[in-house]
Design a protein around this motif. Structure first.
Motif, PDB file in Angstrom:
ATOM      1  N   VAL A  39     -35.591 -49.775 -29.207  1.00  0.00           N
ATOM      2  CA  VAL A  39     -36.038 -48.637 -28.351  1.00  0.00           C
ATOM      3  C   VAL A  39     -35.390 -47.599 -28.848  1.00  0.00           C
ATOM      4  CG1 VAL A  39     -36.000 -47.599 -26.221  1.00  0.00           C
ATOM      5  CG2 VAL A  39     -35.907 -49.936 -26.331  1.00  0.00           C
ATOM      6  N   ASP A  40     -36.256 -46.546 -29.291  1.00  0.00           N
ATOM      7  CA  ASP A  40     -35.645 -45.426 -30.325  1.00  0.00           C
ATOM      8  C   ASP A  40     -36.224 -44.260 -29.876  1.00  0.00           C
ATOM      9  OD1 ASP A  40     -34.276 -44.021 -32.172  1.00  0.00           O
ATOM     10  OD2 ASP A  40     -36.220 -44.015 -33.681  1.00  0.00           O
ATOM     11  N   ALA A  41     -35.340 -43.318 -29.497  1.00  0.00           N
ATOM     12  CA  ALA A  41     -35.839 -41.910 -29.231  1.00  0.00           C
ATOM     13  C   ALA A  41     -35.967 -40.942 -30.082  1.00  0.00           C
ATOM     14  CB  ALA A  41     -34.600 -41.445 -28.333  1.00  0.00           C
ATOM     15  N   GLY A  42     -35.991 -41.268 -31.452  1.00  0.00           N
ATOM     16  CA  GLY A  42     -36.536 -40.842 -32.698  1.00  0.00           C
ATOM     17  C   GLY A  42     -36.074 -39.358 -33.050  1.00  0.00           C
ATOM     18  N   GLU A  43     -34.532 -39.360 -32.716  1.00  0.00           N
ATOM     19  CA  GLU A  43     -33.825 -38.088 -33.173  1.00  0.00           C
ATOM     20  C   GLU A  43     -32.624 -38.473 -33.979  1.00  0.00           C
ATOM     21  OE1 GLU A  43     -32.774 -36.831 -29.150  1.00  0.00           O
ATOM     22  OE2 GLU A  43     -34.638 -36.062 -28.718  1.00  0.00           O
ATOM     23  N   PRO A  44     -32.715 -39.023 -35.282  1.00  0.00           N
ATOM     24  CA  PRO A  44     -31.776 -39.431 -35.879  1.00  0.00           C
ATOM     25  C   PRO A  44     -31.128 -38.287 -36.673  1.00  0.00           C
ATOM     26  CG  PRO A  44     -33.870 -39.423 -37.317  1.00  0.00           C
ATOM     27  CD  PRO A  44     -33.999 -39.225 -35.838  1.00  0.00           C
ATOM     28  N   MET A  52     -31.874 -37.221 -48.490  1.00  0.00           N
ATOM     29  CA  MET A  52     -30.803 -38.077 -48.105  1.00  0.00           C
ATOM     30  C   MET A  52     -30.125 -38.530 -49.480  1.00  0.00           C
ATOM     31  SD  MET A  52     -31.219 -41.929 -46.375  1.00  0.00           S
ATOM     32  CE  MET A  52     -31.739 -42.609 -47.847  1.00  0.00           C
ATOM     33  N   HIS A  53     -28.926 -38.458 -49.562  1.00  0.00           N
ATOM     34  CA  HIS A  53     -28.333 -38.963 -50.580  1.00  0.00           C
ATOM     35  C   HIS A  53     -27.298 -39.896 -50.628  1.00  0.00           C
ATOM     36  CE1 HIS A  53     -30.305 -35.938 -53.073  1.00  0.00           C
ATOM     37  NE2 HIS A  53     -30.253 -34.913 -52.169  1.00  0.00           N
ATOM     38  N   GLY A  54     -26.758 -40.552 -51.587  1.00  0.00           N
ATOM     39  CA  GLY A  54     -25.802 -41.611 -51.660  1.00  0.00           C
ATOM     40  C   GLY A  54     -26.267 -42.898 -51.243  1.00  0.00           C
ATOM     41  N   ALA A 285     -17.436 -41.172 -39.395  1.00  0.00           N
ATOM     42  CA  ALA A 285     -17.527 -41.233 -40.668  1.00  0.00           C
ATOM     43  C   ALA A 285     -18.356 -42.150 -41.282  1.00  0.00           C
ATOM     44  CB  ALA A 285     -16.188 -41.770 -41.216  1.00  0.00           C
ATOM     45  N   GLU A 286     -19.146 -42.659 -40.399  1.00  0.00           N
ATOM     46  CA  GLU A 286     -20.204 -43.839 -41.004  1.00  0.00           C
ATOM     47  C   GLU A 286     -21.200 -42.904 -41.553  1.00  0.00           C
ATOM     48  OE1 GLU A 286     -18.411 -46.347 -40.966  1.00  0.00           O
ATOM     49  OE2 GLU A 286     -19.840 -47.362 -39.665  1.00  0.00           O
ATOM     50  N   GLN A 287     -21.644 -42.753 -42.843  1.00  0.00           N
ATOM     51  CA  GLN A 287     -22.718 -42.341 -43.445  1.00  0.00           C
ATOM     52  C   GLN A 287     -23.821 -43.484 -43.393  1.00  0.00           C
ATOM     53  OE1 GLN A 287     -21.742 -39.413 -43.792  1.00  0.00           O
ATOM     54  NE2 GLN A 287     -22.112 -38.991 -45.801  1.00  0.00           N
TER      55      GLN A 287
HETATM   56  C1  FAD Z   1     -27.488 -32.609 -41.711  1.00  0.00           C
HETATM   57  C2  FAD Z   1     -26.914 -33.938 -42.293  1.00  0.00           C
HETATM   58  C3  FAD Z   1     -27.351 -34.492 -43.379  1.00  0.00           C
HETATM   59  C4  FAD Z   1     -26.741 -35.735 -43.595  1.00  0.00           C
HETATM   60  N1  FAD Z   1     -27.019 -36.088 -44.769  1.00  0.00           N
HETATM   61  C5  FAD Z   1     -26.582 -37.127 -45.367  1.00  0.00           C
HETATM   62  C6  FAD Z   1     -26.900 -37.784 -46.563  1.00  0.00           C
HETATM   63  O1  FAD Z   1     -27.421 -37.146 -47.523  1.00  0.00           O
HETATM   64  N2  FAD Z   1     -26.398 -39.034 -46.599  1.00  0.00           N
HETATM   65  C7  FAD Z   1     -25.585 -39.856 -45.807  1.00  0.00           C
HETATM   66  O2  FAD Z   1     -25.321 -41.117 -46.265  1.00  0.00           O
HETATM   67  N3  FAD Z   1     -25.524 -39.512 -44.455  1.00  0.00           N
HETATM   68  C8  FAD Z   1     -26.026 -38.297 -44.260  1.00  0.00           C
HETATM   69  N4  FAD Z   1     -25.700 -37.829 -43.192  1.00  0.00           N
HETATM   70  C9  FAD Z   1     -25.075 -38.546 -41.970  1.00  0.00           C
HETATM   71  C10 FAD Z   1     -26.283 -39.481 -41.349  1.00  0.00           C
HETATM   72  O3  FAD Z   1     -27.040 -38.648 -40.628  1.00  0.00           O
HETATM   73  C11 FAD Z   1     -25.707 -40.669 -40.532  1.00  0.00           C
HETATM   74  O4  FAD Z   1     -24.746 -41.623 -41.365  1.00  0.00           O
HETATM   75  C12 FAD Z   1     -26.689 -41.698 -40.044  1.00  0.00           C
HETATM   76  O5  FAD Z   1     -27.695 -41.028 -39.436  1.00  0.00           O
HETATM   77  C13 FAD Z   1     -25.971 -42.548 -38.989  1.00  0.00           C
HETATM   78  O6  FAD Z   1     -26.961 -43.742 -38.655  1.00  0.00           O
HETATM   79  P1  FAD Z   1     -26.989 -44.120 -37.021  1.00  0.00           P
HETATM   80  O7  FAD Z   1     -28.091 -45.233 -36.923  1.00  0.00           O
HETATM   81  O8  FAD Z   1     -25.477 -44.482 -36.730  1.00  0.00           O
HETATM   82  O9  FAD Z   1     -27.539 -42.939 -36.197  1.00  0.00           O
HETATM   83  P2  FAD Z   1     -28.955 -41.995 -36.273  1.00  0.00           P
HETATM   84  O10 FAD Z   1     -29.392 -41.959 -37.470  1.00  0.00           O
HETATM   85  O11 FAD Z   1     -28.450 -40.709 -35.689  1.00  0.00           O
HETATM   86  O12 FAD Z   1     -29.712 -42.815 -35.265  1.00  0.00           O
HETATM   87  C14 FAD Z   1     -29.639 -42.877 -33.865  1.00  0.00           C
HETATM   88  C15 FAD Z   1     -30.978 -42.964 -33.070  1.00  0.00           C
HETATM   89  O13 FAD Z   1     -30.587 -43.463 -31.778  1.00  0.00           O
HETATM   90  C16 FAD Z   1     -31.570 -42.701 -31.039  1.00  0.00           C
HETATM   91  N5  FAD Z   1     -31.088 -42.597 -29.377  1.00  0.00           N
HETATM   92  C17 FAD Z   1     -29.707 -42.092 -28.993  1.00  0.00           C
HETATM   93  N6  FAD Z   1     -29.809 -42.275 -27.898  1.00  0.00           N
HETATM   94  C18 FAD Z   1     -30.814 -43.157 -27.498  1.00  0.00           C
HETATM   95  C19 FAD Z   1     -31.178 -43.758 -26.382  1.00  0.00           C
HETATM   96  N7  FAD Z   1     -30.577 -43.551 -25.141  1.00  0.00           N
HETATM   97  N8  FAD Z   1     -32.204 -44.627 -26.125  1.00  0.00           N
HETATM   98  C20 FAD Z   1     -33.272 -44.817 -27.352  1.00  0.00           C
HETATM   99  N9  FAD Z   1     -32.617 -44.021 -28.698  1.00  0.00           N
HETATM  100  C21 FAD Z   1     -31.765 -43.494 -28.599  1.00  0.00           C
HETATM  101  C22 FAD Z   1     -31.733 -41.480 -31.602  1.00  0.00           C
HETATM  102  O14 FAD Z   1     -32.748 -40.521 -30.994  1.00  0.00           O
HETATM  103  C23 FAD Z   1     -31.678 -41.791 -33.056  1.00  0.00           C
HETATM  104  O15 FAD Z   1     -33.016 -41.949 -33.507  1.00  0.00           O
HETATM  105  C24 FAD Z   1     -26.216 -36.552 -42.654  1.00  0.00           C
HETATM  106  C25 FAD Z   1     -25.963 -35.916 -41.493  1.00  0.00           C
HETATM  107  C26 FAD Z   1     -26.177 -34.833 -41.192  1.00  0.00           C
HETATM  108  C27 FAD Z   1     -25.918 -33.792 -39.900  1.00  0.00           C
END
Ligand code: FAD
Length: 341
Positions: A39-44, A52-54, A285-287
Motif C-alpha cells: 500500500v503506497d501513498a506515492g510520496e517518496p 537519483m545518484h549513487g 541515514a538510509e540512502q
Molecule cells: C531531495 C532529495 C534527494 C535525494 N537524492 C538521493 C540520491 O540521489 N541518492 C540516494 O541514494 N538518496 C537520495 N535521497 C534519499 C532518498 O530519498 C531515501 O534514501 C529513500 O527515499 C528512502 O527510501 P524509503 O523507501 O525508506 O522511503 P521513501 O522513498 O520516502 O518511500 C516511502 C513511501 O511510503 C509512503 N507512505 C508513507 N506513509 C504511508 C502510509 N501511511 N500508507 C501508505 N504509504 C505510505 C510514501 O508516500 C512513500 O511513497 C534524497 C533525498 C532527498 C530529500
C-alpha cells in the motif's frame, strides 16, 4: 495468493510504503511465493530531485522512473501494489494484524513491513522550501558532483557543525559558510583551522532569505541587506520518521543524532513481534541503496520466520495424528535421503 479470513482479504505480508525499501522487501517476498500487498501513498522522499545518484547501474536515473521500474519487477511476481494510505494497523485476535486504509476495506496480514519513509522539514527561511531538492540541497553524495565548482553556500547547523561545509569544499573552491546568528566565538579553534585549510569563507550575520532569478537560485540575502551570489545553498532539514503506525503498535524507539527513530535489529525487526521497519522509517541515514538492502534483509528474514512458524505448526499437527498426503510424502523423501536410499 491472497486468501479470505472472516470475510476479509488476507495476506502473508502487507508492506506499508512503496518506496525503495518497501518494494525491495516485496520483491524478495513475491519471489518466495508469499502473498503480498503493498500500500503506497506515492510520496517518496526524493521526489523533488530530478535525478537519483549513487545507486550502482541506475546512477542519474529520475527517481520516479526508477520506482516505476521496480514496481514493474515486483508486480511480475504476483505482488499487489495499490495507491492508498494506511491509516491504522492493529493486532488481530489471531496471529497477525488488521490493516485499515483511507480508501479501501480493511485487510488482514500475518506480518507487517513498515517502509513509510520520513518527512524533511527544511529550515524556515523565505525561499528555502520552494527550492528544496532543486538548488537548495542537503546531501553532498546525492547531488554534490552535479554542483561541483559552483558558488556554494552552506547554512551552519549546531548538530553537524562545520561538517557539511568541509564536505562541499571537496567539490568546489568557492564555499561560504553562513553562521546565521550562531555564536562565532563558540566555534573551537580547531574548526576555524579546518575551515581555513579547506578554503571555506565564513559570514557571520543573520540571514533574511534567498534571492531567486527566474527558476534559479541567485544568492543569499542577509538581514542587513547584503547579498552573496550563490547558485547552491546547503541546509540541514529536520527529519521526522513517519512512524505513527509503529509507535501506535507499541514499537520501542531509540535516540539517534537525527532524533528518535524506531529501534530495529539488524534485520529490521522492531520490538513488536511480526513488525519490521525498513528504510528511512527506521533511520535517517538510509540512502536509496541502503533502503533497498534493508528491504531485502527484512524480506528474507520475514519469509524464513513465517516458513518455520508454519512448519512447526504442521509438525505439531502431525504429532497430534493429523496427516496430509503431501506431508507424508515429504517425510518419506527426507527419510530416504537421510538413509542414502
Ligand atoms: C531531495 C532529495 C534527494 C535525494 N537524492 C538521493 C540520491 O540521489 N541518492 C540516494 O541514494 N538518496 C537520495 N535521497 C534519499 C532518498 O530519498 C531515501 O534514501 C529513500 O527515499 C528512502 O527510501 P524509503 O523507501 O525508506 O522511503 P521513501 O522513498 O520516502 O518511500 C516511502 C513511501 O511510503 C509512503 N507512505 C508513507 N506513509 C504511508 C502510509 N501511511 N500508507 C501508505 N504509504 C505510505 C510514501 O508516500 C512513500 O511513497 C534524497 C533525498 C532527498 C530529500
Amino acid at each position: 495468493m491472497r486468501t479470505q479470513q472472516h470475510g476479509r482479504d488476507a495476506y502473508d505480508v502487507v508492506v506499508v510504503g512503496g518506496g525503495t525499501a518497501g518494494l525491495s522487501a516485496a520483491l524478495i517476498l513475491g519471489r518466495s511465493r508469499r502473498s503480498v500487498r503493498v500500500v503506497d501513498a506515492g510520496e517518496p522522499r526524493n521526489a523533488p530531485a530530478a535525478h537519483m545518484h549513487g545507486y550502482p547501474s541506475r546512477d542519474g536515473m529520475p527517481p520516479a522512473a526508477f520506482l516505476a521500474e521496480v514496481r514493474r519487477e515486483v508486480a511480475a511476481y504476483g505482488v499487489e501494489i495499490v495507491r492508498d494510505r494506511v491509516t491504522a494497523a492493529e493486532p488481530d485476535e489471531a496471529d497477525g494484524f488488521v490493516v485499515t486504509t483511507a480508501d479501501g476495506g480493511p485487510v488482514r496480514a500475518r506480518r507487517l513491513v513498515v517502509a513509510t519513509g520520513l518527512v524533511d522539514a527544511p529550515p524556515d527561511l523565505p525561499g528555502v522550501a520552494e527550492r528544496w531538492g532543486k538548488d537548495v540541497l542537503h546531501c553532498p553524495f546525492c547531488h554534490g558532483w552535479e554542483v561541483r565548482d559552483q558558488a556554494i553556500g552552506v547554512l551552519y547547523a549546531k548538530a553537524s557543525g562545520i561538517h557539511q561545509a568541509l564536505l562541499f569544499s571537496a567539490l568546489s573552491d568557492d564555499v561560504t559558510l553562513f553562521l546565521h546568528g550562531a555564536d562565532e566565538d563558540a566555534l573551537p579553534d580547531s574548526d576555524w583551522q579546518l575551515l581555513a585549510a579547506a578554503g571555506v569563507s565564513v559570514v557571520t550575520g543573520k540571514l533574511d532569505g534567498l534571492v531567486v532569478t527566474g527558476d534559479a537560485l541567485a544568492g543569499v540575502r542577509l538581514a542587513d541587506g547584503r547579498v552573496f551570489a550563490r547558485s547552491v545553498f546547503v541546509v540541514p532539514p529536520r527529519m521526522t520518521p513517519r512512524d505513527g503506525l509503529l509507535t501506535a503498535l507499541g514499537a520501542r524507539t531509540r535516540q539517534t543524532p537525527a532524533g528518535p527513530f524506531v529501534d530495529v535489529d539488524p534485520t529490521g525487526l522492531t520490538s513488536v513481534p511480526g513488525v519490521w521497519a525498513v528504510g528511512n522509517a527506521a533511520g535517517a541515514a538510509e540512502q536509496v541503496v541502503n533502503a533497498a538492502s534493508a528491504g531485502y534483509r527484512a524480506g528474507v528474514t520475514l519469509h524464513a520466520e513465517l516458513l518455520h512458524a508454519d512448519l512447526a505448526r504442521a509438525a505439531e499437527r502431525r504429532r497430534g495424528g493429523v496427516f496430509s498426503p503431501e506431508g507424508e510424502r515429504a517425510v518419506a523423501r527426507a527419510r530416504a535421503s537421510r538413509s542414502g536410499a
